[in-house]
Write a protein that holds these residues in place. Structure first.
Motif, PDB file in Angstrom:
ATOM      1  N   ASN A 209      -4.792 -16.274  -7.814  1.00 36.51           N
ATOM      2  CA  ASN A 209      -5.722 -15.182  -7.483  1.00 36.51           C
ATOM      3  C   ASN A 209      -6.489 -14.666  -8.694  1.00 36.51           C
ATOM      4  N   GLU A 210      -6.582 -15.436  -9.740  1.00 34.72           N
ATOM      5  CA  GLU A 210      -7.256 -14.983 -10.958  1.00 34.72           C
ATOM      6  C   GLU A 210      -8.688 -14.523 -10.658  1.00 34.72           C
ATOM      7  N   GLY A 211      -9.009 -13.315 -11.130  1.00 29.63           N
ATOM      8  CA  GLY A 211     -10.328 -12.733 -10.894  1.00 29.63           C
ATOM      9  C   GLY A 211     -10.399 -11.833  -9.680  1.00 29.63           C
ATOM     10  N   PHE A 212      -9.414 -11.913  -8.787  1.00 23.94           N
ATOM     11  CA  PHE A 212      -9.421 -11.076  -7.583  1.00 23.94           C
ATOM     12  C   PHE A 212      -9.042  -9.649  -7.955  1.00 23.94           C
ATOM     13  N   ALA A 213      -9.761  -8.668  -7.412  1.00 26.24           N
ATOM     14  CA  ALA A 213      -9.516  -7.259  -7.713  1.00 26.24           C
ATOM     15  C   ALA A 213      -9.324  -6.484  -6.423  1.00 26.24           C
ATOM     16  N   THR A 214      -8.444  -5.513  -6.446  1.00 27.93           N
ATOM     17  CA  THR A 214      -8.196  -4.673  -5.284  1.00 27.93           C
ATOM     18  C   THR A 214      -7.652  -3.332  -5.745  1.00 27.93           C
ATOM     19  N   GLU A 215      -7.587  -2.375  -4.827  1.00 27.14           N
ATOM     20  CA  GLU A 215      -7.065  -1.049  -5.141  1.00 27.14           C
ATOM     21  C   GLU A 215      -5.573  -0.995  -4.825  1.00 27.14           C
ATOM     22  N   VAL A 216      -4.842  -0.243  -5.600  1.00 26.14           N
ATOM     23  CA  VAL A 216      -3.403  -0.080  -5.397  1.00 26.14           C
ATOM     24  C   VAL A 216      -3.177   1.030  -4.374  1.00 26.14           C
ATOM     25  N   LYS A 217      -2.457   0.712  -3.329  1.00 25.49           N
ATOM     26  CA  LYS A 217      -2.175   1.694  -2.277  1.00 25.49           C
ATOM     27  C   LYS A 217      -1.047   2.633  -2.684  1.00 25.49           C
ATOM     28  N   ALA A 218       0.014   2.089  -3.269  1.00 24.19           N
ATOM     29  CA  ALA A 218       1.163   2.906  -3.650  1.00 24.19           C
ATOM     30  C   ALA A 218       1.837   2.300  -4.864  1.00 24.19           C
ATOM     31  N   HIS A 219       2.387   3.155  -5.713  1.00 19.46           N
ATOM     32  CA  HIS A 219       3.111   2.742  -6.915  1.00 19.46           C
ATOM     33  C   HIS A 219       4.436   3.487  -6.929  1.00 19.46           C
ATOM     34  N   GLY A 220       5.517   2.758  -6.762  1.00 19.67           N
ATOM     35  CA  GLY A 220       6.833   3.361  -6.766  1.00 19.67           C
ATOM     36  C   GLY A 220       7.733   2.722  -7.796  1.00 19.67           C
ATOM     37  N   ILE A 221       8.880   3.345  -8.006  1.00 23.54           N
ATOM     38  CA  ILE A 221       9.883   2.806  -8.922  1.00 23.54           C
ATOM     39  C   ILE A 221      11.206   2.772  -8.182  1.00 23.54           C
ATOM     40  N   GLY A 223      14.323   0.480  -8.897  1.00 23.82           N
ATOM     41  CA  GLY A 223      14.911  -0.611  -9.658  1.00 23.82           C
ATOM     42  C   GLY A 223      13.883  -1.378 -10.453  1.00 23.82           C
ATOM     43  N   GLY A 224      12.687  -0.834 -10.590  1.00 27.58           N
ATOM     44  CA  GLY A 224      11.570  -1.486 -11.269  1.00 27.58           C
ATOM     45  C   GLY A 224      10.273  -1.083 -10.599  1.00 27.58           C
ATOM     46  N   ALA A 225       9.163  -1.363 -11.254  1.00 31.02           N
ATOM     47  CA  ALA A 225       7.864  -0.991 -10.696  1.00 31.02           C
ATOM     48  C   ALA A 225       7.585  -1.780  -9.422  1.00 31.02           C
ATOM     49  N   ARG A 226       7.059  -1.077  -8.437  1.00 31.33           N
ATOM     50  CA  ARG A 226       6.773  -1.684  -7.137  1.00 31.33           C
ATOM     51  C   ARG A 226       5.371  -1.266  -6.729  1.00 31.33           C
ATOM     52  N   LEU A 227       4.492  -2.243  -6.485  1.00 31.92           N
ATOM     53  CA  LEU A 227       3.100  -1.979  -6.160  1.00 31.92           C
ATOM     54  C   LEU A 227       2.781  -2.504  -4.761  1.00 31.92           C
ATOM     55  N   GLU A 228       2.097  -1.658  -3.991  1.00 31.09           N
ATOM     56  CA  GLU A 228       1.570  -2.072  -2.696  1.00 31.09           C
ATOM     57  C   GLU A 228       0.058  -2.074  -2.781  1.00 31.09           C
ATOM     58  N   LEU A 229      -0.584  -3.185  -2.385  1.00 31.84           N
ATOM     59  CA  LEU A 229      -2.021  -3.352  -2.517  1.00 31.84           C
ATOM     60  C   LEU A 229      -2.713  -3.037  -1.189  1.00 31.84           C
ATOM     61  N   TRP A 230      -3.916  -2.467  -1.300  1.00 30.19           N
ATOM     62  CA  TRP A 230      -4.689  -2.175  -0.096  1.00 30.19           C
ATOM     63  C   TRP A 230      -5.187  -3.450   0.563  1.00 30.19           C
ATOM     64  N   GLN A 231      -5.556  -4.447  -0.218  1.00 26.57           N
ATOM     65  CA  GLN A 231      -6.135  -5.680   0.316  1.00 26.57           C
ATOM     66  C   GLN A 231      -5.244  -6.862  -0.030  1.00 26.57           C
ATOM     67  N   ARG A 232      -4.953  -7.680   0.941  1.00 27.92           N
ATOM     68  CA  ARG A 232      -4.128  -8.860   0.718  1.00 27.92           C
ATOM     69  C   ARG A 232      -4.884  -9.873  -0.127  1.00 27.92           C
ATOM     70  N   PRO A 233      -4.293 -10.397  -1.191  1.00 26.01           N
ATOM     71  CA  PRO A 233      -4.976 -11.402  -2.018  1.00 26.01           C
ATOM     72  C   PRO A 233      -5.265 -12.666  -1.206  1.00 26.01           C
ATOM     73  N   PRO A 234      -6.305 -13.397  -1.571  1.00 22.06           N
ATOM     74  CA  PRO A 234      -6.661 -14.594  -0.805  1.00 22.06           C
ATOM     75  C   PRO A 234      -5.618 -15.696  -0.868  1.00 22.06           C
ATOM     76  N   ALA A 235      -4.871 -15.803  -1.977  1.00 25.17           N
ATOM     77  CA  ALA A 235      -3.820 -16.804  -2.124  1.00 25.17           C
ATOM     78  C   ALA A 235      -2.472 -16.108  -2.200  1.00 25.17           C
ATOM     79  N   PRO A 236      -1.395 -16.769  -1.799  1.00 25.30           N
ATOM     80  CA  PRO A 236      -0.076 -16.136  -1.869  1.00 25.30           C
ATOM     81  C   PRO A 236       0.281 -15.736  -3.297  1.00 25.30           C
ATOM     82  N   LEU A 237       0.934 -14.582  -3.423  1.00 29.43           N
ATOM     83  CA  LEU A 237       1.403 -14.137  -4.721  1.00 29.43           C
ATOM     84  C   LEU A 237       2.576 -14.999  -5.167  1.00 29.43           C
ATOM     85  N   ALA A 238       2.750 -15.108  -6.480  1.00 28.91           N
ATOM     86  CA  ALA A 238       3.842 -15.907  -7.027  1.00 28.91           C
ATOM     87  C   ALA A 238       4.364 -15.243  -8.287  1.00 28.91           C
TER      88      ALA A 238
END
Length: 287
Positions: A209-221, A223-238
């Motif tokens: 997904n290099e170059g893809f940009a989106t807004e972060v919906k939620a940022h929690g902690i 056991g570690g940082a946890r990010l929820e994105l507003w828009q699903r990336p075009p390719a699966p995350l890895a």
């Protein structure tokens, strides 16, 4: 009022017509893709309209005055024409569209019926359907400033002036785990409190997904940082995908003051009276 070219007018006046519709899409990055409902490719107005696309369109509605008119088009998702990953990445958002009527027996005879922009896109199986928004749709956009309690500037722009390139408001992270299409755990963000990057901007710097940009919906902690994105990336995350994320702002005066120390550049009206003050009436006893 449109003027029909003489050649096309003669074809329309004949007993049998040889007409076909075409759609020419011009993305904001300049890429042009042209599709036609005809069973063979057509070269119209200097553009090759591809036939192997399953393109079709609905009735084209228009109305008097400033009412928004439009229609729909649909086509197959194919790798050499319109790819599903490009749709997911937003590369067709706001694309300009020209609806063209041409005589396929003499393609030099054509007429541009309507110009529009690409609206909502729906995908079903191996095809997509796109809403066509007429030019009057631009009249529904907000122009100028709004008289609201919240700030109407974008964090980090020339009116806001907050420098987002500093370490306090910017971090480089790595995907540590994937919990869903737009949900991930990340490393490299331990120095920032929960919610710091909520409504911020995330840009992938590595991976599929290099170059893809989106807004972060939620940022929690948790056991570690946890990010929820507003828009699903075009390719699966890895795991291992790199990204850069910047702080977010909910446009409230308190956030501007406490998080960014930027009250001098707050672009809202935090002390304006609300609906309760407007609807207040005089009561006995001076209340």
């Amino acid at each position: 009022m449109k003027t029909i070219p003489p050649g096309l007018a003669a074809a329309l006046a004949g007993g049998v017509t040889t007409l076909a519709r075409g759609w020419r899409l011009t993305r904001r990055d300049g890429v042009v893709i042209a599709l036609t409902e005809h069973d063979e490719d057509l070269f119209v107005d200097g553009t090759l309209f591809r036939a192997a696309s399953g393109a079709s369109g609905s009735e084209d509605a228009s109305a008097l005055g400033f009412a928004v008119g439009g229609g729909e088009m649909s086509a197959a998702l194919t790798s050499d024409l319109i790819d599903e990953a490009d749709l997911d990445a937003g590369r067709y958002d706001g694309a300009a569209i020209e609806l063209i009527l041409a005589d396929w027996s003499a393609p030099e005879n054509f007429l541009v019926l309507r110009r529009a922009t690409l609206g909502e896109v729906r995908r079903e199986g191996g095809s997509f359907q796109a809403e066509l928004r007429g030019l009057s749709a631009a009249l529904n956009m907000v122009r100028g400033r709004l008289f609201t309690a919240g700030c109407d500037a974008d964090l980090g722009d020339a009116r806001c002036t907050v420098a987002l390139d500093g370490p306090a408001y910017r971090a480089d992270g790595t995907v540590a785990g994937v919990e869903g299409p737009g949900l991930l755990t990340a490393s490299g963000l331990d120095a920032h409190a929960a919610g710091w990057f909520a409504q911020g901007r995330l840009v992938f710097t590595g991976g599929a997904n290099e170059g893809f940009a989106t807004e972060v919906k939620a940022h929690g902690i948790d056991g570690g940082a946890r990010l929820e994105l507003w828009q699903r990336p075009p390719a699966p995350l890895a795991p291992g995908d790199g990204f850069t994320v910047t702080a977010g702002c909910d446009r409230r005066f308190e956030t501007c003051r406490d998080r960014f120390a930027n009250t001098a550049n707050f672009r809202g009206f935090p002390h304006m009276p609300g609906n309760d003050a407007v609807l207040r009436v005089a009561l006995p006893g001076g209340q």
